[in-house]
Scaffold this motif. Sequence first.
Motif, mmCIF file in Angstrom:
data_model
loop_
_atom_site.group_PDB
_atom_site.id
_atom_site.type_symbol
_atom_site.label_atom_id
_atom_site.label_comp_id
_atom_site.label_asym_id
_atom_site.label_seq_id
_atom_site.Cartn_x
_atom_site.Cartn_y
_atom_site.Cartn_z
ATOM 1 N N ASP A 179 0.824 -1.216 0.000
ATOM 2 C CA ASP A 179 0.000 0.000 0.000
ATOM 3 C C ASP A 179 0.854 1.261 0.000
ATOM 4 O OD1 ASP A 179 -2.471 -1.401 0.046
ATOM 5 O OD2 ASP A 179 -2.149 -1.810 2.166
ATOM 6 N N PHE A 180 1.956 1.216 -0.756
ATOM 7 C CA PHE A 180 2.855 2.366 -0.866
ATOM 8 C C PHE A 180 2.348 3.302 -1.961
ATOM 9 C CE2 PHE A 180 6.619 4.405 -2.730
ATOM 10 C CZ PHE A 180 7.173 4.997 -1.604
ATOM 11 N N GLU A 181 2.503 4.592 -1.726
ATOM 12 C CA GLU A 181 2.144 5.587 -2.724
ATOM 13 C C GLU A 181 3.330 6.513 -2.952
ATOM 14 O OE1 GLU A 181 -1.987 7.237 -2.818
ATOM 15 O OE2 GLU A 181 -1.987 6.525 -0.729
ATOM 16 N N GLY A 182 3.747 6.652 -4.211
ATOM 17 C CA GLY A 182 4.838 7.529 -4.545
ATOM 18 C C GLY A 182 5.981 6.785 -5.219
ATOM 19 N N THR A 201 24.448 -0.904 -4.066
ATOM 20 C CA THR A 201 23.014 -1.196 -4.081
ATOM 21 C C THR A 201 22.289 -0.126 -4.874
ATOM 22 O OG1 THR A 201 22.432 0.076 -2.094
ATOM 23 C CG2 THR A 201 23.186 -2.178 -1.765
ATOM 24 N N LEU A 202 21.280 -0.558 -5.596
ATOM 25 C CA LEU A 202 20.358 0.331 -6.292
ATOM 26 C C LEU A 202 18.953 -0.201 -6.057
ATOM 27 C CD1 LEU A 202 22.179 0.755 -9.744
ATOM 28 C CD2 LEU A 202 21.941 2.515 -7.975
ATOM 29 N N GLY A 203 18.021 0.681 -5.758
ATOM 30 C CA GLY A 203 16.662 0.234 -5.516
ATOM 31 C C GLY A 203 15.639 1.266 -5.925
ATOM 32 N N LEU A 204 14.520 0.800 -6.438
ATOM 33 C CA LEU A 204 13.436 1.691 -6.833
ATOM 34 C C LEU A 204 12.122 1.094 -6.347
ATOM 35 C CD1 LEU A 204 12.536 4.218 -8.445
ATOM 36 C CD2 LEU A 204 12.249 2.699 -10.427
ATOM 37 N N LEU A 205 11.390 1.864 -5.549
ATOM 38 C CA LEU A 205 10.094 1.459 -5.024
ATOM 39 C C LEU A 205 9.032 2.404 -5.581
ATOM 40 C CD1 LEU A 205 8.599 -0.444 -2.985
ATOM 41 C CD2 LEU A 205 8.919 1.363 -1.282
ATOM 42 N N VAL A 206 8.053 1.838 -6.280
ATOM 43 C CA VAL A 206 7.002 2.635 -6.907
ATOM 44 C C VAL A 206 5.653 2.064 -6.503
ATOM 45 C CG1 VAL A 206 6.024 3.473 -9.081
ATOM 46 C CG2 VAL A 206 8.499 3.145 -8.872
ATOM 47 N N GLY A 207 4.736 2.911 -6.093
ATOM 48 C CA GLY A 207 3.426 2.432 -5.706
ATOM 49 C C GLY A 207 2.359 3.488 -5.908
ATOM 50 N N GLY A 208 1.127 3.032 -6.046
ATOM 51 C CA GLY A 208 0.029 3.969 -6.201
ATOM 52 C C GLY A 208 -1.314 3.279 -6.105
ATOM 53 N N ALA A 217 -1.046 -0.980 -6.024
ATOM 54 C CA ALA A 217 0.037 -1.816 -6.539
ATOM 55 C C ALA A 217 1.355 -1.193 -6.116
ATOM 56 C CB ALA A 217 -0.031 -1.936 -8.059
ATOM 57 N N THR A 218 2.214 -2.020 -5.522
ATOM 58 C CA THR A 218 3.538 -1.580 -5.082
ATOM 59 C C THR A 218 4.581 -2.472 -5.736
ATOM 60 O OG1 THR A 218 2.660 -0.846 -2.949
ATOM 61 C CG2 THR A 218 5.037 -1.220 -3.090
ATOM 62 N N VAL A 219 5.516 -1.856 -6.450
ATOM 63 C CA VAL A 219 6.530 -2.595 -7.195
ATOM 64 C C VAL A 219 7.905 -2.168 -6.697
ATOM 65 C CG1 VAL A 219 7.521 -3.094 -9.461
ATOM 66 C CG2 VAL A 219 5.049 -2.764 -9.228
ATOM 67 N N HIS A 220 8.783 -3.149 -6.519
ATOM 68 C CA HIS A 220 10.171 -2.868 -6.123
ATOM 69 C C HIS A 220 11.131 -3.566 -7.069
ATOM 70 C CE1 HIS A 220 14.000 -3.673 -3.983
ATOM 71 N NE2 HIS A 220 13.831 -2.433 -3.551
ATOM 72 N N LEU A 328 12.925 -8.397 -8.369
ATOM 73 C CA LEU A 328 11.732 -7.683 -8.807
ATOM 74 C C LEU A 328 10.558 -8.214 -7.992
ATOM 75 C CD1 LEU A 328 10.526 -5.627 -10.822
ATOM 76 C CD2 LEU A 328 10.068 -7.561 -12.352
ATOM 77 N N SER A 329 9.817 -7.317 -7.339
ATOM 78 C CA SER A 329 8.745 -7.740 -6.444
ATOM 79 C C SER A 329 7.493 -6.914 -6.692
ATOM 80 C CB SER A 329 9.171 -7.582 -4.974
ATOM 81 O OG SER A 329 10.344 -8.332 -4.697
ATOM 82 N N LEU A 330 6.349 -7.549 -6.471
ATOM 83 C CA LEU A 330 5.053 -6.904 -6.639
ATOM 84 C C LEU A 330 4.153 -7.259 -5.472
ATOM 85 C CD1 LEU A 330 2.687 -5.526 -8.288
ATOM 86 C CD2 LEU A 330 2.293 -7.802 -9.282
ATOM 87 N N ASN A 331 3.502 -6.256 -4.888
ATOM 88 C CA ASN A 331 2.429 -6.439 -3.918
ATOM 89 C C ASN A 331 1.231 -5.636 -4.412
ATOM 90 O OD1 ASN A 331 3.290 -8.132 -1.811
ATOM 91 N ND2 ASN A 331 4.569 -6.516 -0.940
ATOM 92 N N ALA A 332 0.122 -6.306 -4.659
ATOM 93 C CA ALA A 332 -1.052 -5.602 -5.162
ATOM 94 C C ALA A 332 -2.315 -6.189 -4.558
ATOM 95 C CB ALA A 332 -1.114 -5.684 -6.691
ATOM 96 N N ASN A 333 -3.326 -5.352 -4.407
ATOM 97 C CA ASN A 333 -4.626 -5.832 -3.938
ATOM 98 C C ASN A 333 -5.723 -4.972 -4.542
ATOM 99 O OD1 ASN A 333 -5.612 -3.734 -1.720
ATOM 100 N ND2 ASN A 333 -3.407 -4.031 -1.415
#
Length: 988
Positions: A179-182, A201-208, A217-220, A328-333
């Motif tokens: 449930d990340f936004e931004g 390390t490099l990381g990108l977290l995107v959610g909305g 949907a939250t993608v990392h 690569l990870s996805l959390n969505a509901n």
Amino acid sequence: MKTSTIMKRALVGTALSAITLTTMAAPAFAQDDESDAPMANTIVVTGSRIQSTDFETVAPVQVIDEQSIEATGAVNIQETLLRNPVFGTPTLSRTNTSFSTSATGISTIDLRNLGVNRTLVLVDGRRFVSGLPGSSAVDLNAIPTALIERVDILTSGSGSAIYGSDAVAGVVNFITKKDFEGVQAEASAGITEAGDSEEYTLGLLVGGNFADGRGNATVHAGYTYEGEAFLRNHKTEAGPSEQDSLSELFFGGDYQTPVEPFLSSYSPFGTYFTDNYAFTYAPAGVLQPCTTTNGTSCSSALGTGTGPTGFNRTFYRYLAAPTERFSLSLNANYELSESANVFVQGTYASTSVNSNIEPFPLASEDIWGDGQMPIETYLPDGTIFRNPYVPDAIYNDASDTNGDGLRDLFFTKRLTDFGPRASSADRDTFRIVTGVNGEFGSAWNYEVFFNYGRTKQTQLGNGQINTPNARLAAQIVPDGNGGYMCADPDAVAQGCVPTNWFGQNSITGDSLAYLAAPTTFNAKVSQIQTGAFVGGDLFSLYEGADPIQVTAGVEYRKEKSSDIWDVLSQRGLNAGNALPPTSGSFDVKEIYGEIKVPLVQDSFIYDASVRAAARYSDYSTVGGTFSWNAGGEIAPVRDIRFRAMYAETVRAPNISELYSGLSQTFPTLTDPCSAVSQDGSALAQNCFADPGVQANAALNGGVFTLNGTSDTQGVTGFDGGNPDLSEEKGKTFTAGVVIAPTSIDALRNMSLSVDYYNVKISDAIVLTPRQFILNQCYQSGQNDFCQFVTRRPTAIGPYSAGSLDEVNTGPTNSGGYKAEGIDVKFAYRTDLPFLGEDAGLNFTLNYSHLLDGYLIPLTAQPESKDPFVGEVGASKDRFTAQAFLDFGNVSFAATGTYFGPAYLDDQLTGVGKGDEGYEDYRWHDEFYLDLQTRFKVADRYEFFVGVDNVLDNDPVYAGGLVTTGMETDTGTYDPLGRRFYAGAKFTL
């Protein structure tokens, strides 16, 4: 050491004082919902499936939150977890697996030192596919550190009834970000003071949100790299563990002196043993004979110490294996309705790891069973042809020692010709979880889910030798054109080239290509889990009381695993031990239930309740099993809560324990039949039942006589799975008190818990010791054990008739474990207005005292009990203290980790507690200090710098006694020294 022990201890005291004043994350009074749909005003606590508005749990749970993880600067979450005193030395990590044949770089965790297979790892409350073939152990490389919101650690076996098998020691539950936004981007880099083991390390977290907020949907996406560290660039307290240049590899250094590396007697020049001499080459390439007294070692004619036969193995060894990870990870509901929420969770992780150790130490017995390499060959006409590569001095002093009519010799040689033994492994892990959950009625909830995971590994290696080809390449005949060729025409057709074994790097070109034995390893692990549960409120025992809560569910799980080596490795034909394939599967159907009954509320005591859980499992392998727990809690007043729980746990055998193929080893054993005569005793009758023993005694005056070293060192054996295993059974008791003052303003943000635990495991799956098998077969006459023993029926080469050929073993339910101790958690949070408007201090302490801990290899023999309490890796006292001094836009973090004094394992030293010399194996206590500073700019930009192991602690020197190929216990103590890192985080 760069800092003396006295100075370090002074610094430790100063650091501890500083930590209490300027030091971790806010006390974790609450735990978030594990499920993928928000349930109004309820949470799910790890260790229970009952949703509640209460943050407390009867079973002790420790929480490591995101701030605490970030403060350690860890690239792999294992690095953070190992600071916590409830974890023992990991079986596998980046710094202790250089010599592993197929598990280099895998990261596992081990609660209470009870074994990785007894620690259940979950992600968001559900199982995660294993990263180690045949095992239940999860490779933490597959769980991105940046995606972890917190880690819940259930330090009790009560999780067995809640989550199923493997939770005997406890449960580690990774809660991921949802449930990340931004948009959040992060990057960091680090390096050791020695200039190696660089980290990126490099990381990108995107959610909305979408669909008017009904879905999220939250993608990392992440990348990490941890570079190699060579043992030669690091040190122990005793001094350097490397020589500075290749020119110094072969001479100097006494293995009795800790400040020098252990120099192997397997020289790249080779050592060649004939009738009267051992020949070797000086560095200039000149052959020189050394007079020998026992036929196995040179005198110091060419140098001191180990002299010309020395070789510095540590020069080639990785201290830390280079590890590269993509994830690569996805959390969505998505909320279909008020009572149905669809969720999906996907993970893909790709890990690449390399290993590197010294070139192979070859002995001629690795190729020829009797150890004698023929240096002559019979020609078709019956004449004898001399190996043209054999120097005259060696040839003239050699004779026929095995009776085949050809001169022969024994030799050893370090195969620098082949280069170091190295491998590269690629591991891919894929996992998807999907399902529906929600609420119905006024107080009921449900979930239906499907969980699939798969791990694949492909590994390539080199540095081994093809022993059948080596035998063929030693049979040399003239080629008719003034040159030489292999004697076997079929071998010639397949590329056979005569081999020159004499001197350094003498094997080159086509000969090297013919003898090289590249290795391959392929493995696949898969897991299917599906289940459903429903829970809610029943009724209250009396008016005004909270209702009785229940949860009931069903699950089905299937595990498969297979791994296979190349043909030469399987048969042990590359001079290494035989590595057999393993393949198997099992499935299990389960039903479980849980209940919580509030007894008293706001009456003569503030609160009291009891709870229980039970699970019945039907395995395709071991049949039905049953686990359960029961406990209660009493709060006389709001601020103090007492809790206790008893649990009976089970662990079903894994695929490796059940179905592993026969892997080879070479044990050192004492033959009970040695020197036995036919005197009518039970021992004599059991021994002389073997025809080989009878034949031997007939030649030796009626006494069974062994032929010294060749017979005692000529024993091999195979370890394999046991499909008749049953489940392990455990009993766990925990009791404790939680104090969280709310009535005193100054202590309102303080919490303290003290918990006692006692874990006992019976019917533990262990390998039956081979000496025990021999003793039971012959001294006790138990024929069931004799099936594991094979003797030679006749004399073969240097081996006597009746001598032990094979003594095999496998896992049985014959062992036991115990771990007993006390855990203390303290947390305090306060504002510091005198330092600034936004100033505040957060402090936590996790302390563990080990009262008792041991392994019993055979419960039938109580005297076999092997205590590990107070030994290296299981110090009696450990703690981790973490603190944050926060000024709003600037914060300072300190993490202190303490290991109490410990002793080397008495099974390694042969010296037990109370014996003379025991104190010589005592390791002093160790304290590590890590510091970090973070700066925030405009609420969107955060920069951080940190130093780990600020005191630059050097680990204690222990040679290879603790970790194979290492100079110390690299799984417990930090072997890399001081290191630095810096990074930035951007939020949009």
